[in-house]
Motif scaffolding. Sequence first.
Motif, PDB file in Angstrom:
ATOM      1  N   CYS A   1      10.642  12.748   2.227  1.00  0.00           N
ATOM      2  CA  CYS A   1      10.932  12.211   0.895  1.00  0.00           C
ATOM      3  C   CYS A   1      12.426  12.094   0.617  1.00  0.00           C
ATOM      4  CB  CYS A   1      10.296  13.094  -0.181  1.00  0.00           C
ATOM      5  SG  CYS A   1       8.523  12.920  -0.324  1.00  0.00           S
TER       6      CYS A   1
ATOM      7  N   ARG B   1      11.978   8.692  -0.764  1.00  0.00           N
ATOM      8  CA  ARG B   1      12.271   8.475  -2.179  1.00  0.00           C
ATOM      9  C   ARG B   1      13.765   8.591  -2.493  1.00  0.00           C
ATOM     10  NH1 ARG B   1       8.343   6.569  -1.690  1.00  0.00           N
ATOM     11  NH2 ARG B   1       6.267   7.043  -2.476  1.00  0.00           N
TER      12      ARG B   1
ATOM     13  N   LYS C   1       2.178   4.195 -12.326  1.00  0.00           N
ATOM     14  CA  LYS C   1       1.636   5.487 -11.902  1.00  0.00           C
ATOM     15  C   LYS C   1       0.566   5.989 -12.866  1.00  0.00           C
ATOM     16  CE  LYS C   1       5.664   7.014  -9.268  1.00  0.00           C
ATOM     17  NZ  LYS C   1       6.706   8.055  -9.086  1.00  0.00           N
TER      18      LYS C   1
ATOM     19  N   ARG D   1       2.202  17.583  -8.098  1.00  0.00           N
ATOM     20  CA  ARG D   1       3.106  16.436  -8.153  1.00  0.00           C
ATOM     21  C   ARG D   1       3.284  15.815  -6.775  1.00  0.00           C
ATOM     22  NH1 ARG D   1       6.883  18.917 -10.332  1.00  0.00           N
ATOM     23  NH2 ARG D   1       8.250  19.316  -8.551  1.00  0.00           N
ATOM     24  N   GLU D   2       3.426  16.664  -5.754  1.00  0.00           N
ATOM     25  CA  GLU D   2       3.590  16.153  -4.394  1.00  0.00           C
ATOM     26  C   GLU D   2       2.327  15.451  -3.910  1.00  0.00           C
ATOM     27  OE1 GLU D   2       6.140  16.077  -2.477  1.00  0.00           O
ATOM     28  OE2 GLU D   2       7.590  17.357  -3.501  1.00  0.00           O
TER      29      GLU D   2
ATOM     30  N   ASP E   1       2.031  12.094  -5.529  1.00  0.00           N
ATOM     31  CA  ASP E   1       2.953  11.119  -4.958  1.00  0.00           C
ATOM     32  C   ASP E   1       2.468  10.629  -3.600  1.00  0.00           C
ATOM     33  OD1 ASP E   1       5.738   9.837  -5.090  1.00  0.00           O
ATOM     34  OD2 ASP E   1       5.806  10.873  -3.163  1.00  0.00           O
TER      35      ASP E   1
ATOM     36  N   THR F   1       1.484   6.749  -2.699  1.00  0.00           N
ATOM     37  CA  THR F   1       2.086   6.061  -1.560  1.00  0.00           C
ATOM     38  C   THR F   1       1.015   5.494  -0.642  1.00  0.00           C
ATOM     39  OG1 THR F   1       3.982   7.563  -1.660  1.00  0.00           O
ATOM     40  CG2 THR F   1       3.687   6.308   0.370  1.00  0.00           C
TER      41      THR F   1
ATOM     42  N   ASN G   1       3.086   3.216  -5.893  1.00  0.00           N
ATOM     43  CA  ASN G   1       4.217   4.015  -6.350  1.00  0.00           C
ATOM     44  C   ASN G   1       5.347   3.151  -6.893  1.00  0.00           C
ATOM     45  OD1 ASN G   1       4.462   3.084  -3.669  1.00  0.00           O
ATOM     46  ND2 ASN G   1       6.164   4.471  -3.297  1.00  0.00           N
TER      47      ASN G   1
END
Length: 458
Positions: free
Chosen positions: A157, A185, A289, A439-440, A443, A447, A452
């Motif tokens: 990331c 990211r 999102k 949160r991870e 994400d 993706t 995203n």
Amino acid sequence: MQLKLPSRSSAKWRHKYLQDPATICSTVNYRLQNIIPRLASTLGEFVSTPTVNAIISAIRKRQVVHRLYLGASSLGDAGCVRLFEFLASPAGLHCREGITELFLTKNEIGAQGLLAVAAFLRGNTVLRELCLSGNPLSTDPDVIAEFTSALNSSHLCTLQILHSSSLGDSFAQVFLSQLTTPYLRELDLSATNMTRAIVPTLADYVRSTRCRLERLQCNANSLTLGGACKIVSAIEEGYSLRSVRLADLHIDDHAAAVGAEDRTIGWQGCNRALSAVLERNSIYISRVKVESLALLRYSRALFLRSGTGATKSGVHKFASLSLRSRNSRSSNAPSPFFDLPAELQQEIISYLAPSLSHQQRMRIIYYAANARTLFHPIRPSNGVRTKQLEARVQTGLGRRLVPQQGQTFEGSWRPPIWWECCCSADLRPSCRCLRRWKREMRDIWLTQVACNTYEHVL
């Protein structure tokens, strides 16, 4: 050299993982940094051998390792190769499968060390943050291509390669032209001696669909005002970037001929345009999102009954999916929604997620219809990894700090696999570790379904 967890009295190591038993930090004898560069290059292998041996010894003593902070550890190429050879061996496998953050700042890592990092990075779905700042690395196109290829195959990331002035345009040219990873990211290329010659390559990357970055930093380079304006124009054509830093750029001879007042006005206009674009992107990304997660819930309720699994080609037809949901043998009667024509169903779904493109909505629906996505195939039973760490903390960690019972650890988690919070029910809502894991995972899912960022449809 000693490898240990930093103590509370050490102001140097006051970071958010101060008491994390899954973090290894290196404390270096900084008198080695006073060796003149010529002598350091001559004795580099002899200096790195005891250093890397101490690191490996510390890793062997840990049951769980999630972070390696090895900045200014005098590893060099030889030490870097030795470290990653150990991590690839059966003895270091437990560490390799758990490292989420790796900091190798100022270790005189060159081409061989970068290839060792690439081998560790290839196919790695656990590592989330990598820092290679302050290293000479390499300007060899083959080495850079190998590193970029490994990065594209990983789930990394955050990548930091700042304060490496020896890289220049030759590194950025190969790196940016081949960078395709959808998981990256944050990218920091500050103070890498890039010039205006790299602007076309950088602009092509940020405007392309290959760019999924949310944060880009290119401070302290020689891109010039004209180059910065071209980059901002390219960013306007994309929708992923939410934070960009182009400050402290050096002025070339052509720009120096322009008055200071005109340059100031030019920079102010460039910054205003950039701020407007980034604000637009932030709004769009937030909407995408939120609507993606909401559509997933709606689609689960509607299409999971179809029992559709993954196909060999990965291609589905919405009409057949709708028909399977309608004719499902589920005990519950199908929704009247499926009595509508397929075109009208898709139109209704578009109102549930108006910021998503048609392709994004279909990817979410096909994901939701697949029952295999409900359960993670490698979920360990009863949170074994976390409980092992908790038991080890309670039984003592030698010289390491032992926190109070019930305290959570930021390092006791692995984003790409199942993680079970061991906090009590009343503490779980405030568990930072659990929030970060969610949160991870969110994400990663966004993706996987390419939701995203905003997809502009002409």
